[in-house]
Motif scaffolding. Structure first.
Motif, PDB file in Angstrom:
ATOM      1  N   TYR A  81       0.813  -1.215   0.000  1.00 19.33           N
ATOM      2  CA  TYR A  81       0.000   0.000   0.000  1.00 19.33           C
ATOM      3  C   TYR A  81       0.851   1.271   0.000  1.00 19.33           C
ATOM      4  N   ALA A  82       2.176   1.127   0.043  1.00 19.47           N
ATOM      5  CA  ALA A  82       3.078   2.280  -0.016  1.00 19.47           C
ATOM      6  C   ALA A  82       3.219   2.756  -1.458  1.00 19.47           C
ATOM      7  N   SER A  83       3.747   3.956  -1.628  1.00 11.84           N
ATOM      8  CA  SER A  83       3.877   4.568  -2.955  1.00 11.84           C
ATOM      9  C   SER A  83       5.283   5.144  -3.132  1.00 11.84           C
ATOM     10  N   PRO A  84       6.266   4.288  -3.448  1.00 16.51           N
ATOM     11  CA  PRO A  84       7.662   4.748  -3.538  1.00 16.51           C
ATOM     12  C   PRO A  84       7.910   5.797  -4.604  1.00 16.51           C
ATOM     13  N   ASP A  85       7.083   5.829  -5.636  1.00 13.42           N
ATOM     14  CA  ASP A  85       7.307   6.765  -6.739  1.00 13.42           C
ATOM     15  C   ASP A  85       6.541   8.079  -6.583  1.00 13.42           C
ATOM     16  N   ALA A  86       5.830   8.247  -5.495  1.00 17.21           N
ATOM     17  CA  ALA A  86       5.048   9.474  -5.307  1.00 17.21           C
ATOM     18  C   ALA A  86       5.978  10.662  -5.093  1.00 17.21           C
ATOM     19  N   PRO A  87       5.587  11.849  -5.544  1.00 20.57           N
ATOM     20  CA  PRO A  87       6.427  13.041  -5.364  1.00 20.57           C
ATOM     21  C   PRO A  87       6.464  13.508  -3.917  1.00 20.57           C
ATOM     22  N   ILE A  88       7.517  14.221  -3.592  1.00 16.56           N
ATOM     23  CA  ILE A  88       7.712  14.763  -2.246  1.00 16.56           C
ATOM     24  C   ILE A  88       7.479  16.266  -2.268  1.00 16.56           C
ATOM     25  N   GLY A  89       6.822  16.776  -1.238  1.00 12.65           N
ATOM     26  CA  GLY A  89       6.690  18.223  -1.122  1.00 12.65           C
ATOM     27  C   GLY A  89       5.298  18.653  -0.701  1.00 12.65           C
ATOM     28  N   GLY A  90       5.143  19.949  -0.484  1.00 16.93           N
ATOM     29  CA  GLY A  90       3.847  20.516  -0.157  1.00 16.93           C
ATOM     30  C   GLY A  90       3.467  20.357   1.306  1.00 16.93           C
ATOM     31  N   THR A  91       2.294  20.881   1.624  1.00 16.58           N
ATOM     32  CA  THR A  91       1.793  20.886   3.001  1.00 16.58           C
ATOM     33  C   THR A  91       0.473  20.152   3.088  1.00 16.58           C
ATOM     34  N   PHE A  92       0.351  19.318   4.086  1.00 18.43           N
ATOM     35  CA  PHE A  92      -0.905  18.648   4.415  1.00 18.43           C
ATOM     36  C   PHE A  92      -1.434  19.309   5.680  1.00 18.43           C
ATOM     37  N   ALA A  93      -2.524  20.065   5.556  1.00 17.52           N
ATOM     38  CA  ALA A  93      -3.091  20.807   6.680  1.00 17.52           C
ATOM     39  C   ALA A  93      -4.421  20.172   7.064  1.00 17.52           C
ATOM     40  N   PHE A  94      -4.537  19.769   8.313  1.00 17.75           N
ATOM     41  CA  PHE A  94      -5.749  19.048   8.738  1.00 17.75           C
ATOM     42  C   PHE A  94      -5.919  19.134  10.249  1.00 17.75           C
ATOM     43  N   GLN A  95      -7.065  18.661  10.718  1.00 18.42           N
ATOM     44  CA  GLN A  95      -7.281  18.435  12.142  1.00 18.42           C
ATOM     45  C   GLN A  95      -7.433  16.931  12.336  1.00 18.42           C
ATOM     46  N   PRO A  96      -6.580  16.315  13.137  1.00 18.29           N
ATOM     47  CA  PRO A  96      -6.595  14.858  13.275  1.00 18.29           C
ATOM     48  C   PRO A  96      -7.930  14.333  13.804  1.00 18.29           C
ATOM     49  N   ALA A  97      -8.250  13.137  13.336  1.00 14.33           N
ATOM     50  CA  ALA A  97      -9.487  12.488  13.765  1.00 14.33           C
ATOM     51  C   ALA A  97      -9.270  11.588  14.967  1.00 14.33           C
ATOM     52  N   TYR A  98      -8.038  11.379  15.374  1.00 16.23           N
ATOM     53  CA  TYR A  98      -7.736  10.509  16.514  1.00 16.23           C
ATOM     54  C   TYR A  98      -6.437  10.962  17.156  1.00 16.23           C
ATOM     55  N   TRP A  99      -6.276  10.593  18.444  1.00 16.36           N
ATOM     56  CA  TRP A  99      -5.099  11.016  19.192  1.00 16.36           C
ATOM     57  C   TRP A  99      -4.960  10.109  20.402  1.00 16.36           C
ATOM     58  N   TYR A 100      -3.845  10.253  21.123  1.00 14.86           N
ATOM     59  CA  TYR A 100      -3.517   9.311  22.183  1.00 14.86           C
ATOM     60  C   TYR A 100      -2.959   9.969  23.430  1.00 14.86           C
ATOM     61  N   PHE A 101      -2.972   9.189  24.526  1.00 16.67           N
ATOM     62  CA  PHE A 101      -2.318   9.560  25.771  1.00 16.67           C
ATOM     63  C   PHE A 101      -2.787  10.930  26.252  1.00 16.67           C
ATOM     64  N   ASN A 102      -1.844  11.866  26.428  1.00  9.61           N
ATOM     65  CA  ASN A 102      -2.211  13.206  26.867  1.00  9.61           C
ATOM     66  C   ASN A 102      -2.425  14.150  25.688  1.00  9.61           C
ATOM     67  N   GLN A 103      -2.499  13.619  24.481  1.00  8.05           N
ATOM     68  CA  GLN A 103      -2.670  14.476  23.310  1.00  8.05           C
ATOM     69  C   GLN A 103      -4.087  15.060  23.280  1.00  8.05           C
ATOM     70  N   ASN A 104      -4.201  16.237  22.691  1.00  8.85           N
ATOM     71  CA  ASN A 104      -5.474  16.946  22.645  1.00  8.85           C
ATOM     72  C   ASN A 104      -5.611  17.592  21.274  1.00  8.85           C
ATOM     73  N   TRP A 122      -0.906   9.754   1.499  1.00 12.59           N
ATOM     74  CA  TRP A 122      -1.254  10.625   0.362  1.00 12.59           C
ATOM     75  C   TRP A 122      -0.065  11.537   0.009  1.00 12.59           C
ATOM     76  N   TRP A 123      -0.234  12.252  -1.094  1.00 15.24           N
ATOM     77  CA  TRP A 123       0.792  13.204  -1.536  1.00 15.24           C
ATOM     78  C   TRP A 123       0.136  14.330  -2.335  1.00 15.24           C
ATOM     79  N   ILE A 124       0.915  15.390  -2.595  1.00 20.42           N
ATOM     80  CA  ILE A 124       0.430  16.507  -3.414  1.00 20.42           C
ATOM     81  C   ILE A 124       0.600  16.165  -4.890  1.00 20.42           C
ATOM     82  N   ASP A 125      -0.495  16.238  -5.650  1.00 20.14           N
ATOM     83  CA  ASP A 125      -0.457  16.118  -7.105  1.00 20.14           C
ATOM     84  C   ASP A 125      -0.227  17.528  -7.655  1.00 20.14           C
ATOM     85  N   LYS A 126       0.977  17.780  -8.138  1.00 18.06           N
ATOM     86  CA  LYS A 126       1.351  19.152  -8.494  1.00 18.06           C
ATOM     87  C   LYS A 126       0.452  19.739  -9.575  1.00 18.06           C
ATOM     88  N   GLU A 127       0.069  18.930 -10.547  1.00 13.28           N
ATOM     89  CA  GLU A 127      -0.793  19.446 -11.614  1.00 13.28           C
ATOM     90  C   GLU A 127      -2.135  19.902 -11.056  1.00 13.28           C
TER      91      GLU A 127
END
Length: 625
Positions: free
Chosen positions: A56-79, A612-617
């Motif tokens: 399920y990995a994607s070795p040929d995917a491009p690197i770069g960009g920003t993924f901005a989100f609010q997580p749907a899950y967290w652990y321990f003392n995380q908030n 996931w990754w950023i699709d530059k086009e």
């Protein structure tokens, strides 16, 4: 609610000491005395020695960009709504989610297998003949972000420190660990006392490895905003406490060409913005300030996803199948309060919730009723016990009293007439309360023999719940319960649930695909009932439940494991410490159309930020390149 299990398998809800004296038979398929590249609960490994990458990995995917989100899950003392420390390994403070991305572990798990782990920081593991010792050889290429090598001394320091000072969900699994032996600079042996569950090593070996040198100069359990020295694929970047944090990709990450890491973590920056209220986060998404959102409000999904970017196709609204793992979404009454110890009281409170009315009027028909805390899995009991379940129940009955109705059809919460005030259900609730000793008193409230009212404060952390739980509270008041909603800020909510300072609260989480005895103990076992920081919120301490968990840990085959889980489900449905509420069969997701991703998604875990990754086009087309 699951983090990147390649890095932190043990950070699921499967973290606490296992049942004492469990036999090691279930683990016998993993041979002893020879170097192994991976382990699994029942000896099943999909990937061979030296595999290039997970499917399920994607070795040929491009690197770069920003993924901005609010997580749907967290652990321990995380908030997810605020943060005031970067220390995610202790109980105090509120840490940001995804600090786990900064750290490595001896092993990582596969997202397309239910219970397999593969050597990562370690290059191999050898199991002793008595199956109580595990020797890990550390990879000589592994290093911290400052370039210094990761050694056996770091690993030994990590296990010892976490056992003594770590968050309960990290420290309690290590109770049976009696020795951490440094055999040479790159070899470490974990020696257990024989009371561990056979499969506990699968989660224990996934604990974070921390720097001995850094934590020698810095207090381990301090609440601090100083980024710790780490070794993982990301490190802490810019941040504004309580507002946002950015994690920056480590371009020279030591493990990037290993099969366990190759083809993941394509974003240069992962950004998390913190909002105390859901609507503010949604507005940020509509404006494109955040670019990925998992929606948990049925009303919003049904009525608010019609803004211009949806209409013109810049934002995609989609469903993704849920993972093949049991899900728990349930309420609990805190049985540390005397008034909630009587099962009849808990049953009566459950009767006051009208799911059918709520689903139609507030949820837009998007949910289904949940009857099990192992919803959506093969562990849900159905009908009467089969032959294997019956045999196990008979075995358990020798030493334990089984709950009434255990041989009947698995308990299902009764449906209402959908009116919002089903008189039959309310009469049933009133009778249960009367049988439990609560009689009508002045001002319309029930009272016990001491003259006390049946007080219930429903603790919530976001105003969106007021709309959902308001009718529930009003129905409780209609039958004489002095019920109320209490909205508190996110930090206070975490502090109060961690210290068990509440009457009623709700919890949602995802179990491991193959729950272990240690994972079940964390929420359901007697050991965790009075340890603050665990998720045994109702104070469940039932010897019968402990005995079933023992049998699950002792299972020699997957079939016996599933039998034990279904029996556990039958018992918990009847004892009612946890009251399941509702569930969804898929993820409701919206995202700006700038991403690429591989399909199908993995079956057992879905860390979008790693896959996931950023699709530059696409990004250039939307002006987000």
């Amino acid at each position: 609610m699951i983090i990147d299990r390649r890095r932190f398998l043990a950070m699921s809800s499967a973290a606490i000491a296992g049942a004492a004296g469990l036999p090691k038979l279930s683990y016998a398929q993993n041979p002893s005395g020879k170097p192994l590249h991976g382990l699994s609960a029942f000896g099943d490994l999909k990937y061979p020695q030296g595999f290039s990458h997970f499917d399920y990995a994607s070795p040929d995917a491009p690197i770069g960009g920003t993924f901005a989100f609010q997580p749907a899950y967290w652990y321990f003392n995380q908030n997810v709504q605020t943060f005031n420390t970067l220390n995610s390994f202790v109980r105090k403070g509120d840490a940001p989610p995804r600090m786990e991305m900064c750290f490595d572990a001896l092993v990582v798990s596969s997202h397309d297998e239910p219970d397999a782990v593969y050597c990562h920081l370690a290059e191999s593991v050898v199991i002793s003949a008595d199956r109580n010792s595990f020797t890990f050889k550390i990879r000589d290429i592994a290093h911290w972000h400052d370039g210094s090598p990761i050694t056996a001394e770091d690993v030994a320091f990590s296990f010892k420190t976490i056992k003594e000072q770590g968050h309960p969900e990290l420290s309690l699994p290590l109770a049976p660990l009696k020795e951490v032996r440094v055999d040479d600079p790159m070899t470490i042996t974990l020696v257990f006392d024989g009371t561990q569950a056979a499969q506990d090593i699968l989660s224990i070996a996934g604990l974070p490895i921390i720097s001995k040198a850094w934590y020698t100069d810095n207090v381990f359990d301090a609440s601090t905003l100083t980024p710790p020295l780490a070794s993982g694929s990301y490190k802490v970047g810019r941040m504004n406490p309580g507002v946002y944090i950015e994690y920056e990709r480590v371009d020279d990450y030591w493990a990037k060409e290993l099969g366990t890491a190759k083809g993941f973590n394509h974003f240069q920056t992962i950004r998390i913005d913190f909002f105390k209220e859901r609507q503010a986060g949604f507005e940020a998404f509509k404006k494109g300030a955040t670019t990925f959102r998992q929606e948990f409000s049925a009303k919003s999904w049904a009525t608010e996803y019609d803004f211009p970017a949806i209409q013109d196709g810049r934002v995609i609204k989609a469903h993704f199948d849920a993972e093949k793992r049991p899900r728990m979404q349930a309420w609990c009454l805190n049985m540390r309060r005397e008034r909630f110890k009587d099962k009849r009281v808990r049953d009566a409170i459950a009767q006051c919730f009208d799911f059918e009315w709520t689903n139609r009027n507030l949820f837009y028909g998007l949910y289904e009723r949940s009857h099990s805390i192992f919803a959506g899995s093969s562990y849900e009991a159905a009908g009467t016990p089969d032959a294997a379940e019956t045999d196990l129940l008979k075995k358990l009955s020798v030493d334990h009293e089984l709950p009434k109705g255990i041989y009947d059809d698995a308990y299902r919460q009764p449906a209402s007439d959908g009116s919002g005030r089903d008189r039959n259900k309310l009469r049933g609730a009133s009778k249960l309360l009367a049988d439990a000793g609560w009689k009508p008193g002045d001002k319309g409230f029930l009272r016990n023999t001491k003259g006390e009212t049946l007080d219930l404060e429903f603790l919530i952390s976001a105003s969106v719940f007021e709309r959902i739980y308001g009718p529930f509270v009003e129905t409780m008041r209609a039958v004489g319960i002095n019920a109320s909603l209490r909205l508190v800020d996110p930090a206070q909510y975490q502090a109060r649930t961690s210290s068990f300072d509440f009457d009623m609260a709700g919890l949602a989480l995802g179990w491991s695909p193959t729950p272990t005895a240690s994972g079940l103990d964390a929420i359901l076992g007697s050991k965790s009932a009075e340890i603050e920081g665990t998720r045994n919120w109702p104070a469940l301490a039932n010897p019968l439940v402990d005995a079933i968990i023992y049998e699950i840990g002792a299972a020699e085959t997957r079939e016996r494991h599933e039998t034990g889980m279904r029996v556990l489900d039958r018992v918990l449905r009847l004892t009612r410490e946890w009251i399941p509420n509702w569930r969804s069969a898929n993820h409701r997701v919206a995202y700006w159309d700038i991403f690429g991703f591989k399909e199908p998604k993995p079956d057992y875990f879905w860390p979008v930020e790693a896959l996931w990754w950023i699709d530059k086009e696409k990004a250039d087309k939307l002006g987000k390149g």
